[in-house]
Design a protein around this motif. Structure first.
Motif, mmCIF file in Angstrom:
data_model
loop_
_atom_site.group_PDB
_atom_site.id
_atom_site.type_symbol
_atom_site.label_atom_id
_atom_site.label_comp_id
_atom_site.label_asym_id
_atom_site.label_seq_id
_atom_site.Cartn_x
_atom_site.Cartn_y
_atom_site.Cartn_z
ATOM 1 N N TYR A 77 37.126 47.898 23.906
ATOM 2 C CA TYR A 77 36.989 46.470 24.206
ATOM 3 C C TYR A 77 36.360 46.272 25.581
ATOM 4 C CZ TYR A 77 39.572 44.628 20.195
ATOM 5 O OH TYR A 77 39.947 44.263 18.933
ATOM 6 N N SER A 78 36.773 47.106 26.535
ATOM 7 C CA SER A 78 36.227 47.005 27.881
ATOM 8 C C SER A 78 34.736 47.314 27.897
ATOM 9 C CB SER A 78 36.973 47.972 28.819
ATOM 10 O OG SER A 78 36.426 47.943 30.120
ATOM 11 N N TYR A 79 34.338 48.335 27.162
ATOM 12 C CA TYR A 79 32.925 48.737 27.094
ATOM 13 C C TYR A 79 32.083 47.651 26.444
ATOM 14 C CZ TYR A 79 28.787 51.434 25.794
ATOM 15 O OH TYR A 79 27.491 51.880 25.623
ATOM 16 N N GLN A 329 50.091 37.870 34.855
ATOM 17 C CA GLN A 329 48.717 38.066 35.309
ATOM 18 C C GLN A 329 47.758 37.105 34.620
ATOM 19 O OE1 GLN A 329 46.172 41.600 33.919
ATOM 20 N NE2 GLN A 329 46.923 42.336 35.887
ATOM 21 N N VAL A 330 47.969 36.887 33.317
ATOM 22 C CA VAL A 330 47.068 36.028 32.540
ATOM 23 C C VAL A 330 47.408 34.563 32.723
ATOM 24 C CG1 VAL A 330 46.228 35.462 30.226
ATOM 25 C CG2 VAL A 330 46.674 37.844 30.836
ATOM 26 N N SER A 331 48.686 34.198 32.602
ATOM 27 C CA SER A 331 49.080 32.778 32.611
ATOM 28 C C SER A 331 49.254 32.206 34.012
ATOM 29 C CB SER A 331 50.378 32.586 31.830
ATOM 30 O OG SER A 331 51.472 33.133 32.540
ATOM 31 N N ARG A 332 49.595 33.086 34.976
ATOM 32 C CA ARG A 332 49.857 32.663 36.362
ATOM 33 C C ARG A 332 50.966 31.612 36.435
ATOM 34 N NH1 ARG A 332 44.303 32.664 35.989
ATOM 35 N NH2 ARG A 332 44.153 30.380 36.106
ATOM 36 N N PHE A 363 51.768 48.498 27.543
ATOM 37 C CA PHE A 363 51.894 49.466 28.627
ATOM 38 C C PHE A 363 50.637 49.487 29.498
ATOM 39 C CE2 PHE A 363 55.196 51.873 26.064
ATOM 40 C CZ PHE A 363 56.200 51.765 27.006
ATOM 41 N N PHE A 364 49.475 49.239 28.898
ATOM 42 C CA PHE A 364 48.195 49.407 29.578
ATOM 43 C C PHE A 364 47.487 48.099 29.911
ATOM 44 C CE2 PHE A 364 48.876 52.864 26.457
ATOM 45 C CZ PHE A 364 49.153 53.884 27.351
ATOM 46 N N LEU A 365 47.810 47.021 29.212
ATOM 47 C CA LEU A 365 47.107 45.758 29.409
ATOM 48 C C LEU A 365 47.150 45.238 30.851
ATOM 49 C CD1 LEU A 365 47.939 43.909 26.081
ATOM 50 C CD2 LEU A 365 45.644 44.371 26.965
ATOM 51 N N PRO A 366 48.260 45.378 31.581
ATOM 52 C CA PRO A 366 48.249 44.883 32.968
ATOM 53 C C PRO A 366 47.224 45.580 33.849
ATOM 54 C CG PRO A 366 50.497 45.326 32.236
ATOM 55 C CD PRO A 366 49.585 45.906 31.207
ATOM 56 N N PHE A 367 46.815 46.784 33.451
ATOM 57 C CA PHE A 367 45.924 47.580 34.283
ATOM 58 C C PHE A 367 44.468 47.521 33.833
ATOM 59 C CE2 PHE A 367 50.173 49.357 34.057
ATOM 60 C CZ PHE A 367 50.519 49.427 35.394
ATOM 61 N N ILE A 368 44.237 47.045 32.600
ATOM 62 C CA ILE A 368 42.889 47.113 32.062
ATOM 63 C C ILE A 368 42.337 45.766 31.605
ATOM 64 C CG2 ILE A 368 43.498 47.578 29.658
ATOM 65 C CD1 ILE A 368 41.312 49.663 29.553
ATOM 66 N N TYR A 369 43.196 44.774 31.364
ATOM 67 C CA TYR A 369 42.707 43.525 30.763
ATOM 68 C C TYR A 369 41.709 42.805 31.666
ATOM 69 C CZ TYR A 369 42.533 38.924 28.633
ATOM 70 O OH TYR A 369 42.086 37.750 28.061
ATOM 71 N N GLN A 370 42.013 42.699 32.962
ATOM 72 C CA GLN A 370 41.094 42.022 33.869
ATOM 73 C C GLN A 370 39.756 42.751 33.952
ATOM 74 O OE1 GLN A 370 41.576 39.069 35.067
ATOM 75 N NE2 GLN A 370 43.672 38.940 34.285
ATOM 76 N N ASP A 371 39.790 44.061 33.783
ATOM 77 C CA ASP A 371 38.555 44.844 33.795
ATOM 78 C C ASP A 371 37.698 44.518 32.570
ATOM 79 O OD1 ASP A 371 37.017 47.124 35.044
ATOM 80 O OD2 ASP A 371 37.325 47.944 33.037
ATOM 81 N N ILE A 372 38.343 44.204 31.439
ATOM 82 C CA ILE A 372 37.608 43.832 30.231
ATOM 83 C C ILE A 372 36.756 42.598 30.484
ATOM 84 C CG2 ILE A 372 37.868 42.948 27.863
ATOM 85 C CD1 ILE A 372 40.336 44.701 27.567
ATOM 86 N N LEU A 373 37.300 41.656 31.255
ATOM 87 C CA LEU A 373 36.623 40.391 31.505
ATOM 88 C C LEU A 373 35.665 40.453 32.687
ATOM 89 C CD1 LEU A 373 39.683 37.984 31.084
ATOM 90 C CD2 LEU A 373 38.094 38.786 29.336
#
Length: 393
Positions: A77-79, A329-332, A363-373
């Motif tokens: 997804y990130s790629y 992280q997403v909703s703030r 487990f991984f979304l907090p570390f990678i989701y912002q990178d996807i966007l």
């Protein structure tokens, strides 16, 4: 057996593909959590072996492989710059729409590849024997399972989609997902899931509180009244919950019950016995207080207590922390995050969602989701090796 072979094959192919699309920045962000999580699991397994005497290594490695499947999917997804949350919401809406005509046909017959004595699979829909529903619940209306293994599972994934809508909108509001929410609610209502309906009631109340400032004095009591009427008049709500509670109260320590409350009562014995390291996957340790259990797959009805009984309380609490961190992280928003966490805990009471990649991806979304966007240029490791220079995009 075939499904396991396909899953392993798919995971291996995705891992190989991931080697070509992984970038330096992303691997740095997830390397710590990945190595720490695997190390944590092996420490648990080490002490399980010493204290309990048995460990099912295929089960352990299978669980780690499922985690890797969730992580490599996020790498993809990130790629491709695909928003994980948005894609999930729209995918579940599509699955709900597709399920409706099959669900209507399922009221008259069931069809597809044999999976079980009472259900068959069409890949895109799981069809149940209508007479089974009548015998089991006294209700001739077959529940909608979508493409999942049972209606409660379908409802759980649909509720998670509603939670993701709230996270994207920062509040429990509809936002740009009007069409998707309509389809998701149709799927949820036709699933007739007790847990799904209770989760929906919570969402409606929070939506009212967060949306209608002046009108909540009038609107909220009306909504609470309507939800109360639904709870007391739908036979799969109050009647089902009451019957399960009565059965649980009558259970002895050696009794087995697969309903959510009975399973919780069973699991509390194991959680109290090994709260830190759990009891493992091996049936000889996982159900050592219930020797009549010969197979680890007993149709266990509580996904939260089961995972704590297997891996220990700290493992589950760490997963909850990751869910909270990602949601915040997403909703703030503390309120939106807290309610989202409550709803996710609620849907875990009915199914073994923590066996599957979507829920393990937390487990991984907090570390990678912002990178996807992110629109930042990336340096791809393997591509740069083969070309003798860094590929930067």
């Amino acid at each position: 057996e075939y499904s396991n072979i396909l899953l392993v094959g798919y995971t291996v192919l995705l891992l190989v593909y991931t080697l070509f699309i992984i970038d330096v920045q992303t691997i740095k962000k997830v390397l710590g959590i990945l190595t720490g999580l695997i190390a944590f699991i092996f420490i648990i397994v080490f002490f399980q072996k010493i204290i309990l005497g048995f460990v099912t290594y295929p089960g352990v490695f299978g669980y780690i492989a499922t985690m890797l499947l969730s992580l490599t999917t996020l790498f993809f997804y990130s790629y491709e710059k695909i928003d994980f949350i948005d894609t999930y919401i729209k995918s579940l809406a599509f699955i709900a729409v597709v399920s409706i005509p099959f669900w209507i046909l399922n009221q008259f017959s069931y069809y597809g590849l044999d999976m079980h004595s009472v259900k068959k699979s069409l890949i895109i829909y799981t069809s149940f024997d209508p007479t089974y529903s009548l015998r089991l619940t006294g209700n001739a209306l077959v529940r909608n399972s979508g493409c999942f293994w049972e209606p409660g599972a379908f409802a759980g994934y649909l509720v998670l989609a509603l939670v993701f809508v709230a996270l994207k909108n920062l509040k429990f509001q509809v936002g740009p997902y009007k069409k998707e929410i309509l389809f998701i609610l149709i799927g949820l209502f036709t699933s007739q899931s007790t847990t799904g309906y209770i989760a929906f009631m919570i969402i409606v109340v929070i939506h009212t509180l967060q949306t209608y400032r002046m009108g909540r004095i009038v609107i909220l009591p009306i909504i609470v009244l309507m939800l109360s009427l639904a709870y007391f008049n739908l036979n799969f709500m109050r009647e089902k919950i009451d019957s399960q509670l009565i059965r649980t109260e009558q259970m002895n320590e050696n009794d087995i019950d697969s309903n959510r409350f009975g399973a919780l009562k069973m699991d509390l014995q194991y959680i109290k016995a090994q709260p830190l390291i759990g009891n493992g996957w091996d049936v000889r340790t996982r159900y050592r207080f219930h020797r009549q259990v010969k197979d680890i797959n007993i149709g266990h009805g509580n996904g939260m207590s089961n995972i704590m009984a297997i891996w220990g309380v700290p493992f589950f609490l760490f997963w909850l922390f990751c869910v909270y961190k990602f949601a915040r992280q997403v909703s703030r928003s503390f309120v939106t995050t807290s309610v989202a966490l409550l709803i996710i805990i609620l849907i875990l009471q009915g199914e073994q969602f923590l066996y599957y990649p979507i829920f393990l991806s937390f487990f991984f979304l907090p570390f990678i989701y912002q990178d996807i966007l992110s629109d930042k240029s990336k340096v791809y490791i393997v591509k740069s090796f083969f070309s003798n220079k860094y590929y930067t995009y």
